[in-house]
Design a protein around this motif. Sequence first.
Motif, mmCIF file in Angstrom:
data_model
loop_
_atom_site.group_PDB
_atom_site.id
_atom_site.type_symbol
_atom_site.label_atom_id
_atom_site.label_comp_id
_atom_site.label_asym_id
_atom_site.label_seq_id
_atom_site.Cartn_x
_atom_site.Cartn_y
_atom_site.Cartn_z
ATOM 1 N N ARG A 78 -9.351 25.437 -3.467
ATOM 2 C CA ARG A 78 -8.302 24.636 -2.513
ATOM 3 C C ARG A 78 -9.133 22.862 -3.316
ATOM 4 O O ARG A 78 -8.217 21.858 -3.960
ATOM 5 N N LEU A 79 -10.019 23.047 -3.317
ATOM 6 C CA LEU A 79 -11.169 21.588 -3.277
ATOM 7 C C LEU A 79 -10.758 21.893 -4.687
ATOM 8 O O LEU A 79 -11.173 20.630 -5.390
ATOM 9 N N ALA A 80 -11.034 22.708 -5.759
ATOM 10 C CA ALA A 80 -10.781 22.497 -6.851
ATOM 11 C C ALA A 80 -9.592 21.578 -7.600
ATOM 12 O O ALA A 80 -9.122 21.014 -8.222
ATOM 13 N N LEU A 81 -8.264 21.769 -7.075
ATOM 14 C CA LEU A 81 -6.654 21.271 -6.911
ATOM 15 C C LEU A 81 -7.058 19.605 -6.337
ATOM 16 O O LEU A 81 -6.485 18.701 -7.146
ATOM 17 N N CYS A 82 -8.406 19.150 -5.408
ATOM 18 C CA CYS A 82 -8.766 18.261 -5.121
ATOM 19 C C CYS A 82 -8.865 17.662 -6.408
ATOM 20 O O CYS A 82 -8.667 16.280 -6.497
ATOM 21 N N ARG A 83 -10.220 18.254 -6.490
ATOM 22 C CA ARG A 83 -10.629 17.591 -7.232
ATOM 23 C C ARG A 83 -10.449 17.568 -8.994
ATOM 24 O O ARG A 83 -9.718 16.676 -9.440
ATOM 25 N N PHE A 84 -9.160 18.483 -9.126
ATOM 26 C CA PHE A 84 -7.970 17.801 -10.211
ATOM 27 C C PHE A 84 -7.360 17.200 -9.997
ATOM 28 O O PHE A 84 -6.918 16.077 -11.564
ATOM 29 N N THR A 85 -6.883 16.634 -9.203
ATOM 30 C CA THR A 85 -5.819 16.421 -9.138
ATOM 31 C C THR A 85 -6.284 14.905 -9.025
ATOM 32 O O THR A 85 -5.856 13.851 -9.516
ATOM 33 N N ALA A 123 -4.732 6.871 -3.374
ATOM 34 C CA ALA A 123 -4.355 8.343 -3.253
ATOM 35 C C ALA A 123 -5.734 9.027 -3.939
ATOM 36 O O ALA A 123 -6.422 9.642 -3.618
ATOM 37 N N VAL A 124 -6.647 7.604 -5.268
ATOM 38 C CA VAL A 124 -7.392 8.460 -5.958
ATOM 39 C C VAL A 124 -9.186 8.479 -3.870
ATOM 40 O O VAL A 124 -9.387 9.484 -4.738
ATOM 41 N N VAL A 125 -8.594 7.257 -4.004
ATOM 42 C CA VAL A 125 -10.395 7.575 -3.766
ATOM 43 C C VAL A 125 -9.883 8.174 -2.587
ATOM 44 O O VAL A 125 -10.967 9.081 -1.898
ATOM 45 N N ARG A 126 -9.008 8.427 -1.999
ATOM 46 C CA ARG A 126 -8.891 10.091 -0.195
ATOM 47 C C ARG A 126 -8.906 10.968 -0.942
ATOM 48 O O ARG A 126 -9.548 11.918 -0.724
ATOM 49 N N ILE A 127 -8.392 11.101 -2.180
ATOM 50 C CA ILE A 127 -8.256 12.764 -2.709
ATOM 51 C C ILE A 127 -9.799 12.784 -3.338
ATOM 52 O O ILE A 127 -10.240 14.213 -2.777
ATOM 53 N N ALA A 128 -10.566 11.937 -4.154
ATOM 54 C CA ALA A 128 -12.092 12.294 -4.297
ATOM 55 C C ALA A 128 -12.908 13.014 -2.569
ATOM 56 O O ALA A 128 -13.578 13.781 -2.957
ATOM 57 N N GLY A 129 -12.036 11.890 -2.463
ATOM 58 C CA GLY A 129 -13.065 11.490 -0.987
ATOM 59 C C GLY A 129 -13.285 13.557 -0.243
ATOM 60 O O GLY A 129 -14.843 13.812 0.696
ATOM 61 N N LEU A 134 0.875 -1.288 0.018
ATOM 62 C CA LEU A 134 0.791 -0.058 0.234
ATOM 63 C C LEU A 134 0.773 1.457 0.135
ATOM 64 O O LEU A 134 0.285 2.314 -0.118
ATOM 65 N N ALA A 135 2.199 1.209 0.504
ATOM 66 C CA ALA A 135 2.916 2.097 0.750
ATOM 67 C C ALA A 135 4.057 2.022 -1.022
ATOM 68 O O ALA A 135 3.886 1.037 -1.228
ATOM 69 N N GLY A 136 4.465 3.656 -1.349
ATOM 70 C CA GLY A 136 5.685 3.108 -2.924
ATOM 71 C C GLY A 136 4.379 3.400 -3.923
ATOM 72 O O GLY A 136 3.473 3.648 -3.861
ATOM 73 N N ASN A 137 5.354 3.438 -5.109
ATOM 74 C CA ASN A 137 5.220 3.757 -6.600
ATOM 75 C C ASN A 137 4.275 1.852 -6.200
ATOM 76 O O ASN A 137 4.986 1.443 -7.794
ATOM 77 N N THR A 138 3.489 2.268 -6.230
ATOM 78 C CA THR A 138 2.538 0.940 -6.649
ATOM 79 C C THR A 138 1.343 1.031 -6.883
ATOM 80 O O THR A 138 0.637 2.539 -6.814
ATOM 81 N N ALA A 139 0.282 -0.052 -8.216
ATOM 82 C CA ALA A 139 -1.316 0.917 -7.428
ATOM 83 C C ALA A 139 -2.120 0.707 -6.728
ATOM 84 O O ALA A 139 -2.741 1.500 -6.801
ATOM 85 N N PRO A 140 -2.110 -0.255 -6.168
ATOM 86 C CA PRO A 140 -2.468 -0.218 -5.039
ATOM 87 C C PRO A 140 -2.215 0.966 -3.621
ATOM 88 O O PRO A 140 -3.797 1.774 -3.395
ATOM 89 N N TYR A 141 -1.584 1.466 -4.107
ATOM 90 C CA TYR A 141 -1.079 2.935 -3.107
ATOM 91 C C TYR A 141 -2.214 4.163 -4.360
ATOM 92 O O TYR A 141 -2.790 4.945 -3.753
ATOM 93 N N LEU A 142 -1.585 4.479 -5.447
ATOM 94 C CA LEU A 142 -2.515 4.852 -6.695
ATOM 95 C C LEU A 142 -3.559 5.302 -6.272
ATOM 96 O O LEU A 142 -4.853 5.954 -6.422
ATOM 97 N N LEU A 143 -4.761 3.932 -6.234
ATOM 98 C CA LEU A 143 -5.707 3.784 -6.333
ATOM 99 C C LEU A 143 -6.358 4.304 -5.039
ATOM 100 O O LEU A 143 -7.127 5.310 -4.656
#
Length: 616
Positions: A590-597, A496-502, A485-494
Amino acid sequence: MRRIAHALEAQLCTALERAFPDEVAAAQQAGTPLDPQLAPASQPEFGDFQANGALALARRLKQPPRTIAGAIVEQLGGDPAFVELCEPAEIAGPGFINLTLKPQRLAEELRARLGDGRLGVLSAADDPGHASSAELLAPVIVDFSSPNIAKEMHVGHLRSTIIGDALARVLEFRGYPVLRLNHVGDWGTQFGMLITHLKQVAPEALTTADAIDLGDLVAFYRQAKARFDADAAFQATAREEVVKLQSGDPVSRRAWQLLCEQSRREFQQIYDRLDIRLSERGESFYNPLLETVVADLQALGLLVTDAGAGCVFLEGVKGKDGQPLPLIVRKSDGGFNYATTDLAALRYRFAAAPDGDGAGRLIYVTDAGQASHFAAVFQVARRAGWVPVGGRLEHVPFGLVQGDDGKKLKTRSGDTVRLKDLLDEAVDRAEADLRRRLAEEGRTEDETFIQHTATTVGIAAVKYADLSTNRITSYQFSFDRMLALAGNTAPYLLYAVVRIAGIARKGGAGADTAVGAPGPELPAELRFSEPQEWDLVRELLKFDAVIAEVEEELLPNRLCSYLFELSQVFNRFYDKVPVLKAEEPSRSSRLALCRFTAATLKLGLGLLGIPTLERM
Ligand code: ARG
């Protein structure tokens, strides 16, 4: 930022022309126009871009580079378009020109992309930095996966499948008509042996669909090969069988078709699990063209008969004995081979419709072991005049998949790893990880959620592990590493998407992370003040250049590194800058930055063939 870069480049050219009118005109006339050499800044403290052209011009103009840079900078200062776009240009070191975009322009650029589902990535046809439009219309062929019938797909084919699919997705997104071709090995001597052997030991396999499964077929193939190598009589019958097949004998044809269908069904199961689309156009498709290929090479004077075989001797490629190496296109028994088929395929793919595909670019994704084969085929095709002007030919090689021990990946018992087993294990392990995490977090989830999440994460991990390494080097296959779940892996990035979209959702910036999707009103103007905000803005604006780079260099790992870096820049931003608790207008910006990320990560992963999750 490709559009901005292009505008900046035009402004630099104008400045150069105004500063050195005679020299620019002379260079133009000589067909060697002067180039301001615009590039992204090598260090963030140098700004956004740098123009390095003054150094190269110094010799041509016989003036010190700093003087040249000074004259260009002076002209830039008098150009209203430049003044609106950039802070005053600065000269650095021996004569570099550092260019920093005005923050307001960056914010506007980002704001403009928020309304756009493509996140600012232009289609190639609209890209001002791109080549001619004729090339744009020409299809791109990606030849990938391409396993061999009656043999099992191995990890090498898995790599080809994953890398080829990602490249095809990027090219499709850029608007090219892409032909995804599965050049399956469905022709040649292997069928002669297999059919001969099956006729004796399992004749039902040749007349009834599904009489045996692929595992059996693979075993029969091994037996057939062993007999072929040991038994001269068997060899002769097998050769006759090939001739029968190639001359269209109905019984042999039918047997061949059944064998192909059997393999095809098994391959399809893997493609379905990986969500890969491919058009099968196997080696057999080119069979009717082989004769002509060799005859034409003969007519062109390129063919030499050497020890009974039809060869083209390669220019600049010598063997150990210092003699030029041949590409054999007709075996001494008169049969054609892998190279003949590839020549016919290449010619067909470039040939204008309706006689061929009319492609402008051919991309072959195979292991690095085939590099010299493709170099030879490409050379012969060029010498034969089968490559149109501007036609691009690229072999995209990749290294081996190794086990933990650094040797070629094998099962514990020393057999080659079956792809099905490998994908099953990835999903099983992802499921075990998930159940452990849910227990730790005291969460209960239904089975549908668990199965869907585990499958997505498991497959994503396998794909991402492959795509994130530079494909040319071999990579060590490790379930533990790819599922971390840490490092340059798919689980980490997936995750990140869940967290940031949240975060975006919590702030009311819309549950849908797709930026172009209908959502709450976006602020009319984005306001940023903190350096971490600007870092994130700049990182987000790089996305289009990264995509263009992958399209050019065919290196999916560039996109992976970018997505990972973006998530890191986001973390630094989120660590330092309050979002949900901020005051307006910062909060919506800043929310727009989250959404865009989140949207960028989602789109980027999608282009790698990796779907994202709503929850994990
Ligand atoms: N069937 C080949 C193999 O398994 C790969 C074919 C690649 N494509 C091509 N046009 N030669 O190695």
